[in-house]
Design a protein around this motif. Structure first.
Motif, PDB file in Angstrom:
ATOM      1  N   PRO A  84      15.692  86.639  40.583  1.00 34.33           N
ATOM      2  CA  PRO A  84      14.570  86.473  39.657  1.00 34.33           C
ATOM      3  C   PRO A  84      13.239  86.217  40.367  1.00 34.33           C
ATOM      4  CG  PRO A  84      16.466  85.297  38.826  1.00 34.33           C
ATOM      5  CD  PRO A  84      16.829  85.788  40.199  1.00 34.33           C
ATOM      6  N   SER A  85      13.277  85.447  41.463  1.00 29.61           N
ATOM      7  CA  SER A  85      12.034  85.134  42.172  1.00 29.61           C
ATOM      8  C   SER A  85      11.388  86.393  42.735  1.00 29.61           C
ATOM      9  CB  SER A  85      12.307  84.127  43.285  1.00 29.61           C
ATOM     10  OG  SER A  85      13.348  84.593  44.132  1.00 29.61           O
ATOM     11  N   ASP A  86      12.190  87.284  43.334  1.00 26.80           N
ATOM     12  CA  ASP A  86      11.646  88.536  43.877  1.00 26.80           C
ATOM     13  C   ASP A  86      11.154  89.442  42.749  1.00 26.80           C
ATOM     14  OD1 ASP A  86      12.123  87.938  46.586  1.00 26.80           O
ATOM     15  OD2 ASP A  86      14.208  88.622  46.433  1.00 26.80           O
ATOM     16  N   ALA A  87      11.920  89.496  41.664  1.00 22.83           N
ATOM     17  CA  ALA A  87      11.526  90.329  40.527  1.00 22.83           C
ATOM     18  C   ALA A  87      10.193  89.855  39.947  1.00 22.83           C
ATOM     19  CB  ALA A  87      12.617  90.303  39.456  1.00 22.83           C
ATOM     20  N   MET A  88      10.019  88.526  39.816  1.00 24.83           N
ATOM     21  CA  MET A  88       8.767  88.002  39.260  1.00 24.83           C
ATOM     22  C   MET A  88       7.601  88.192  40.221  1.00 24.83           C
ATOM     23  SD  MET A  88       9.869  84.691  36.989  1.00 24.83           S
ATOM     24  CE  MET A  88      11.153  84.051  38.032  1.00 24.83           C
ATOM     25  N   ALA A  89       7.867  88.075  41.524  1.00 23.35           N
ATOM     26  CA  ALA A  89       6.803  88.317  42.514  1.00 23.35           C
ATOM     27  C   ALA A  89       6.328  89.766  42.428  1.00 23.35           C
ATOM     28  CB  ALA A  89       7.304  87.999  43.916  1.00 23.35           C
ATOM     29  N   LEU A  90       7.249  90.695  42.156  1.00 23.53           N
ATOM     30  CA  LEU A  90       6.878  92.099  41.981  1.00 23.53           C
ATOM     31  C   LEU A  90       6.172  92.304  40.639  1.00 23.53           C
ATOM     32  CD1 LEU A  90       6.991  94.935  43.197  1.00 23.53           C
ATOM     33  CD2 LEU A  90       9.221  95.229  42.091  1.00 23.53           C
ATOM     34  N   ALA A  91       6.645  91.620  39.604  1.00 22.62           N
ATOM     35  CA  ALA A  91       6.040  91.763  38.269  1.00 22.62           C
ATOM     36  C   ALA A  91       4.568  91.336  38.254  1.00 22.62           C
ATOM     37  CB  ALA A  91       6.831  90.949  37.235  1.00 22.62           C
ATOM     38  N   VAL A  92       4.242  90.235  38.951  1.00 21.54           N
ATOM     39  CA  VAL A  92       2.836  89.793  38.942  1.00 21.54           C
ATOM     40  C   VAL A  92       1.950  90.759  39.712  1.00 21.54           C
ATOM     41  CG1 VAL A  92       3.344  87.333  38.575  1.00 21.54           C
ATOM     42  CG2 VAL A  92       3.116  88.187  40.910  1.00 21.54           C
ATOM     43  N   ARG A  93       2.527  91.521  40.646  1.00 17.89           N
ATOM     44  CA  ARG A  93       1.749  92.506  41.406  1.00 17.89           C
ATOM     45  C   ARG A  93       1.560  93.807  40.643  1.00 17.89           C
ATOM     46  NH1 ARG A  93       3.460  88.944  44.657  1.00 17.89           N
ATOM     47  NH2 ARG A  93       2.485  88.598  46.690  1.00 17.89           N
ATOM     48  N   THR A  94       2.446  94.108  39.717  1.00 22.71           N
ATOM     49  CA  THR A  94       2.395  95.393  39.000  1.00 22.71           C
ATOM     50  C   THR A  94       2.029  95.233  37.531  1.00 22.71           C
ATOM     51  OG1 THR A  94       4.765  95.238  38.521  1.00 22.71           O
ATOM     52  CG2 THR A  94       4.145  96.405  40.539  1.00 22.71           C
ATOM     53  N   ASP A  95       1.754  93.991  37.108  1.00 25.26           N
ATOM     54  CA  ASP A  95       1.472  93.697  35.696  1.00 25.26           C
ATOM     55  C   ASP A  95       2.606  94.137  34.779  1.00 25.26           C
ATOM     56  OD1 ASP A  95      -1.056  92.497  36.138  1.00 25.26           O
ATOM     57  OD2 ASP A  95      -1.960  94.483  36.329  1.00 25.26           O
ATOM     58  N   ALA A  96       3.823  94.106  35.290  1.00 29.08           N
ATOM     59  CA  ALA A  96       4.991  94.471  34.488  1.00 29.08           C
ATOM     60  C   ALA A  96       5.382  93.293  33.603  1.00 29.08           C
ATOM     61  CB  ALA A  96       6.156  94.850  35.393  1.00 29.08           C
ATOM     62  N   PRO A  97       5.829  93.572  32.370  1.00 30.89           N
ATOM     63  CA  PRO A  97       6.265  92.471  31.498  1.00 30.89           C
ATOM     64  C   PRO A  97       7.551  91.838  32.012  1.00 30.89           C
ATOM     65  CG  PRO A  97       6.698  94.596  30.451  1.00 30.89           C
ATOM     66  CD  PRO A  97       5.948  94.886  31.724  1.00 30.89           C
ATOM     67  N   ILE A  98       7.680  90.534  31.743  1.00 31.62           N
ATOM     68  CA  ILE A  98       8.864  89.771  32.141  1.00 31.62           C
ATOM     69  C   ILE A  98       9.674  89.470  30.885  1.00 31.62           C
ATOM     70  CG2 ILE A  98       9.683  87.598  33.138  1.00 31.62           C
ATOM     71  CD1 ILE A  98       6.999  87.515  34.731  1.00 31.62           C
ATOM     72  N   TYR A  99      10.928  89.856  30.884  1.00 33.60           N
ATOM     73  CA  TYR A  99      11.822  89.586  29.758  1.00 33.60           C
ATOM     74  C   TYR A  99      12.976  88.701  30.212  1.00 33.60           C
ATOM     75  CZ  TYR A  99       9.473  93.298  27.163  1.00 33.60           C
ATOM     76  OH  TYR A  99       8.528  94.065  26.526  1.00 33.60           O
ATOM     77  N   VAL A 100      13.496  87.928  29.265  1.00 34.93           N
ATOM     78  CA  VAL A 100      14.677  87.107  29.522  1.00 34.93           C
ATOM     79  C   VAL A 100      15.686  87.425  28.425  1.00 34.93           C
ATOM     80  CG1 VAL A 100      15.589  84.756  29.719  1.00 34.93           C
ATOM     81  CG2 VAL A 100      13.280  85.260  30.556  1.00 34.93           C
ATOM     82  N   ALA A 101      16.933  87.653  28.820  1.00 35.78           N
ATOM     83  CA  ALA A 101      17.986  87.917  27.840  1.00 35.78           C
ATOM     84  C   ALA A 101      18.113  86.715  26.901  1.00 35.78           C
ATOM     85  CB  ALA A 101      19.307  88.173  28.546  1.00 35.78           C
ATOM     86  N   GLU A 102      18.287  86.996  25.628  1.00 36.64           N
ATOM     87  CA  GLU A 102      18.400  85.929  24.623  1.00 36.64           C
ATOM     88  C   GLU A 102      19.538  84.970  24.976  1.00 36.64           C
ATOM     89  OE1 GLU A 102      17.677  83.416  21.739  1.00 36.64           O
ATOM     90  OE2 GLU A 102      16.361  85.135  22.012  1.00 36.64           O
ATOM     91  N   ALA A 103      20.638  85.498  25.491  1.00 35.56           N
ATOM     92  CA  ALA A 103      21.774  84.641  25.863  1.00 35.56           C
ATOM     93  C   ALA A 103      21.377  83.655  26.964  1.00 35.56           C
ATOM     94  CB  ALA A 103      22.949  85.505  26.324  1.00 35.56           C
ATOM     95  N   VAL A 104      20.531  84.087  27.893  1.00 33.44           N
ATOM     96  CA  VAL A 104      20.064  83.208  28.973  1.00 33.44           C
ATOM     97  C   VAL A 104      19.136  82.137  28.399  1.00 33.44           C
ATOM     98  CG1 VAL A 104      18.724  83.102  31.118  1.00 33.44           C
ATOM     99  CG2 VAL A 104      20.343  84.982  30.748  1.00 33.44           C
TER     100      VAL A 104
END
Length: 198
Positions: free
Chosen positions: A107-127
């Motif tokens: 998750p940390s790497d994914a979020m670091a990439l998301a803030v660089r690409t302005d990609a939306p961040i989603y979390v599974a409802e179960a999580v």
């Protein structure tokens, strides 16, 4: 998979968490918060990008973004998809030439990439159901009092619940090593109160 869109609302650290940081996500259309413990390097990578600071040489996540861009790809979204044995799992969803690819990531790497690409961040409802919490003023007051008693001069209070639990667990370990059993019992009760308020 049911998922909810979230945004990063905070990044916190405490010297007593052994170099760990916590990133706090908040669902955009709700009140739930999701704390995730991440490492120092990833926390720094996220913080630098959020604050608009460009390092002189590209960090690993900048390099990854450049590779994706140069291959004509787009980061569609990142999804924190699972929580297994207290470990979060994420996927980076890429679009390359009209083909969608899902790549497993921390998750940390994914979020670091998301803030660089302005990609939306989603979390599974179960999580979200398993690990999120709704902040309350009362819980916040109890936590602050507990940390005020335990913190050393000049030490800041950890902001997220996950960071607070980690900090209290570290203090509990120290108390047990020093055979301060009364203090350890109080810390154990504070940890129990925090984990039950999830």
């Amino acid at each position: 998979m049911d998922k909810v869109q979230c945004e990063i609302v905070g990044l916190s650290s405490s010297p007593s968490t052994g170099g760990a940081y916590a990133i706090l996500l908040k669902e955009i259309d709700g009140n739930r918060r999701l704390p995730i413990i991440i490492g120092h390097f990833e926390a720094q990578a996220i913080a630098l990008e959020m604050e608009g600071i460009k390092p002189p040489r590209p960090l690993t996540h900048d390099l990854l973004k450049s590779v994706i861009d140069n291959l004509g790809g787009t980061v569609v979204e990142i999804v924190i998809s699972e929580l297994r044995e207290n470990t979060f799992y994420a996927k980076i969803v890429l679009d390359v030439s009209g083909l969608t690819n899902e790549i497993d990531a921390r998750p940390s790497d994914a979020m670091a990439l998301a803030v660089r690409t302005d990609a939306p961040i989603y979390v599974a409802e179960a999580v979200m159901e398993a690990a999120s919490f709704i902040p309350t003023d009362e819980a916040e007051t109890d936590l602050t009092e507990s940390f005020e008693e335990e913190k050393k001069p000049g030490e800041s209070l950890p902001k997220s619940k996950e960071a607070q639990i980690a900090a209290l667990q570290e203090k509990l370990r120290e108390a047990l090593e020093k055979e301060e059993y009364e203090r350890a019992a109080k810390l154990r009760d504070d940890i129990k109160k925090l984990t039950q308020s999830n």
